[in-house]
Design a protein around this motif. Sequence first.
Motif, PDB file in Angstrom:
ATOM      1  N   GLY A  84       0.792  -1.130  -0.081  1.00 34.12           N
ATOM      2  CA  GLY A  84      -0.057  -0.086  -0.149  1.00 34.12           C
ATOM      3  C   GLY A  84       0.866   1.411   0.102  1.00 34.12           C
ATOM      4  O   GLY A  84       0.472   2.587   0.275  1.00 34.12           O
ATOM      5  N   PHE A  85       2.150   0.928  -0.192  1.00 32.25           N
ATOM      6  CA  PHE A  85       3.084   2.269  -0.138  1.00 32.25           C
ATOM      7  C   PHE A  85       3.164   2.573  -1.567  1.00 32.25           C
ATOM      8  O   PHE A  85       3.941   2.423  -2.341  1.00 32.25           O
ATOM      9  N   ALA A  86       2.254   3.680  -2.156  1.00 28.18           N
ATOM     10  CA  ALA A  86       2.298   4.091  -3.574  1.00 28.18           C
ATOM     11  C   ALA A  86       3.737   4.784  -3.740  1.00 28.18           C
ATOM     12  O   ALA A  86       4.375   5.271  -3.163  1.00 28.18           O
ATOM     13  N   PRO A  87       4.057   4.572  -5.148  1.00 26.62           N
ATOM     14  CA  PRO A  87       5.439   5.191  -5.458  1.00 26.62           C
ATOM     15  C   PRO A  87       5.002   6.920  -5.379  1.00 26.62           C
ATOM     16  O   PRO A  87       3.736   7.431  -5.562  1.00 26.62           O
ATOM     17  N   LEU A  88       6.341   7.422  -5.140  1.00 23.17           N
ATOM     18  CA  LEU A  88       6.105   8.952  -5.130  1.00 23.17           C
ATOM     19  C   LEU A  88       5.755   9.602  -6.222  1.00 23.17           C
ATOM     20  O   LEU A  88       6.135   9.066  -7.197  1.00 23.17           O
ATOM     21  N   ILE A  89       5.127  10.774  -6.204  1.00 25.00           N
ATOM     22  CA  ILE A  89       4.775  11.526  -7.442  1.00 25.00           C
ATOM     23  C   ILE A  89       5.657  12.922  -7.317  1.00 25.00           C
ATOM     24  O   ILE A  89       5.305  13.511  -6.299  1.00 25.00           O
ATOM     25  N   GLY A  90       6.484  12.967  -8.296  1.00 22.20           N
ATOM     26  CA  GLY A  90       7.194  14.271  -8.286  1.00 22.20           C
ATOM     27  C   GLY A  90       6.587  15.129  -9.122  1.00 22.20           C
ATOM     28  O   GLY A  90       6.485  14.712 -10.509  1.00 22.20           O
ATOM     29  N   SER A  91       6.848  16.607  -9.204  1.00 21.37           N
ATOM     30  CA  SER A  91       6.413  17.518 -10.114  1.00 21.37           C
ATOM     31  C   SER A  91       7.631  18.270 -10.417  1.00 21.37           C
ATOM     32  O   SER A  91       8.479  19.011  -9.731  1.00 21.37           O
ATOM     33  N   LEU A  92       8.112  18.022 -11.981  1.00 20.30           N
ATOM     34  CA  LEU A  92       9.144  18.592 -12.522  1.00 20.30           C
ATOM     35  C   LEU A  92       8.848  19.743 -13.373  1.00 20.30           C
ATOM     36  O   LEU A  92       7.735  19.794 -14.000  1.00 20.30           O
ATOM     37  N   PRO A  93       9.754  20.525 -14.084  1.00 20.15           N
ATOM     38  CA  PRO A  93       9.703  21.455 -15.035  1.00 20.15           C
ATOM     39  C   PRO A  93       9.314  20.562 -16.473  1.00 20.15           C
ATOM     40  O   PRO A  93       9.801  19.650 -16.563  1.00 20.15           O
ATOM     41  N   LEU A  94       8.844  21.182 -17.456  1.00 16.85           N
ATOM     42  CA  LEU A  94       8.457  20.517 -18.515  1.00 16.85           C
ATOM     43  C   LEU A  94       9.929  20.360 -19.158  1.00 16.85           C
ATOM     44  O   LEU A  94      10.829  20.968 -19.453  1.00 16.85           O
ATOM     45  N   PRO A  95      10.041  19.194 -19.803  1.00 13.69           N
ATOM     46  CA  PRO A  95      11.444  18.849 -20.410  1.00 13.69           C
ATOM     47  C   PRO A  95      11.674  19.102 -21.429  1.00 13.69           C
ATOM     48  O   PRO A  95      12.101  18.514 -22.503  1.00 13.69           O
ATOM     49  N   TYR A  96      11.782  20.472 -21.864  1.00  9.11           N
ATOM     50  CA  TYR A  96      12.167  21.148 -22.804  1.00  9.11           C
ATOM     51  C   TYR A  96      13.707  21.108 -23.166  1.00  9.11           C
ATOM     52  O   TYR A  96      14.142  21.537 -24.434  1.00  9.11           O
ATOM     53  N   SER A  97      14.524  21.052 -22.330  1.00 12.11           N
ATOM     54  CA  SER A  97      15.863  21.167 -22.508  1.00 12.11           C
ATOM     55  C   SER A  97      16.476  19.720 -22.055  1.00 12.11           C
ATOM     56  O   SER A  97      15.952  19.051 -21.215  1.00 12.11           O
ATOM     57  N   ARG A  98      17.837  19.746 -22.393  1.00 12.21           N
ATOM     58  CA  ARG A  98      18.638  18.482 -22.121  1.00 12.21           C
ATOM     59  C   ARG A  98      18.755  18.362 -20.574  1.00 12.21           C
ATOM     60  O   ARG A  98      19.026  17.365 -19.871  1.00 12.21           O
ATOM     61  N   LYS A  99      19.009  19.448 -20.124  1.00 15.62           N
ATOM     62  CA  LYS A  99      19.153  19.584 -18.532  1.00 15.62           C
ATOM     63  C   LYS A  99      17.990  19.102 -17.773  1.00 15.62           C
ATOM     64  O   LYS A  99      18.156  18.465 -16.921  1.00 15.62           O
ATOM     65  N   TYR A 100      16.781  19.419 -18.001  1.00 12.47           N
ATOM     66  CA  TYR A 100      15.609  18.837 -17.543  1.00 12.47           C
ATOM     67  C   TYR A 100      15.095  17.591 -17.913  1.00 12.47           C
ATOM     68  O   TYR A 100      14.730  16.719 -17.123  1.00 12.47           O
ATOM     69  N   GLU A 101      15.624  17.008 -19.287  1.00 13.18           N
ATOM     70  CA  GLU A 101      15.344  15.689 -19.449  1.00 13.18           C
ATOM     71  C   GLU A 101      16.440  14.866 -18.668  1.00 13.18           C
ATOM     72  O   GLU A 101      15.947  13.746 -18.035  1.00 13.18           O
ATOM     73  N   GLY A 102      17.666  15.354 -18.291  1.00 12.77           N
ATOM     74  CA  GLY A 102      18.554  14.747 -17.555  1.00 12.77           C
ATOM     75  C   GLY A 102      18.145  14.612 -16.200  1.00 12.77           C
ATOM     76  O   GLY A 102      18.225  13.494 -15.376  1.00 12.77           O
ATOM     77  N   LEU A 103      17.638  15.784 -15.497  1.00 13.39           N
ATOM     78  CA  LEU A 103      17.158  15.638 -14.200  1.00 13.39           C
ATOM     79  C   LEU A 103      16.031  14.611 -14.184  1.00 13.39           C
ATOM     80  O   LEU A 103      16.009  13.690 -13.105  1.00 13.39           O
ATOM     81  N   ALA A 104      15.103  14.451 -15.045  1.00 16.40           N
ATOM     82  CA  ALA A 104      13.813  13.421 -14.734  1.00 16.40           C
ATOM     83  C   ALA A 104      14.426  12.059 -14.883  1.00 16.40           C
ATOM     84  O   ALA A 104      14.246  11.269 -14.246  1.00 16.40           O
TER      85      ALA A 104
END
Length: 308
Positions: A84-104
């Motif tokens: 019953g321990f559901a996975p965490l849900i994280g809110s991230l920026p829109l992945p429009y750059s390689r840096k944000y894609e890398g973070l996700a």
Amino acid sequence: MWEKFYSKNGLAAKKIAKLFLQLDEKEKIPRVSDYCEILSIGRGTVQNALRLLEEMKAIKLEARGHLGTFLVWKDKGMLLEISGFAPLIGSLPLPYSRKYEGLATGMVDAFETSGSRVNLIYMRGGVNRIEALRTKRCDYAVVSKMTADAMLDKYSNLIIMERLGSKSYVSAHKIFLADEEKTQVIDGMRVGVDRESLDQMHLTSLEFATKNVTYIDVNYMQLFEKLQANEIDATIWNVDEKKISQTFKSISFESEEALRVSKDTSEAVIVIDSEREEEIKDKWASVTKEQILIVQKSVENGEIIPHY
């Protein structure tokens, strides 16, 4: 198969799954009679519950005669889900750059390596991500340190759980100009600003505080098109978005205050609700920021294909 967890045996399996989370692989498990005593259930129910966990491939057991039964391996993610321990849900920026894609990608990989899962949602604007956290649509929000500090002043229940370091959010912010012959922003120019991006809006107000410019409200996803169509003359944005940085001339900030604040806009931080600190940190226990950052850099360098 999942419907079986609503039965008597299934409910027992949920309880036993929680106990297996505390056991290491290759470790001897408690006897059936021990489970009976701990959970106040019958032997047959315990045996059926263990069988159900094996059928779900959450665990693999090996009986070794008088030595007892041993846990050969376990699927931590499956055990968490069954418990019953559901996975965490994280809110991230829109992945429009390689840096944000890398973070996700780094977050997904780090959780998978630890044997658990994370679900990610993507939202435009740090203020919107903080609001998603406050309204319990996510368990944590990734924003810049500047946005986090502003929101923590406003909402006392929010805290920064982790700082990921300089340039983990953006490499840098610069001023982009529609006219490549210009060398600075001058009075009378139209400056694009996205008021849902606290970073961009604050940097804009600091940099052009002494200039007589007209602010034009723009969704940051449209900054490139607005510059290209000459509907705005200048805007502040991050250099990680290759399309804009490779097309338009960029100049550095003149304002010392904007330069100072831009350091806080370059760092990614993880914000959570302090009331859930123990729970969230427990789920993050085997995930390190170093894992996330290594993968982020590999994605930026083109060494890993982003997957999130």
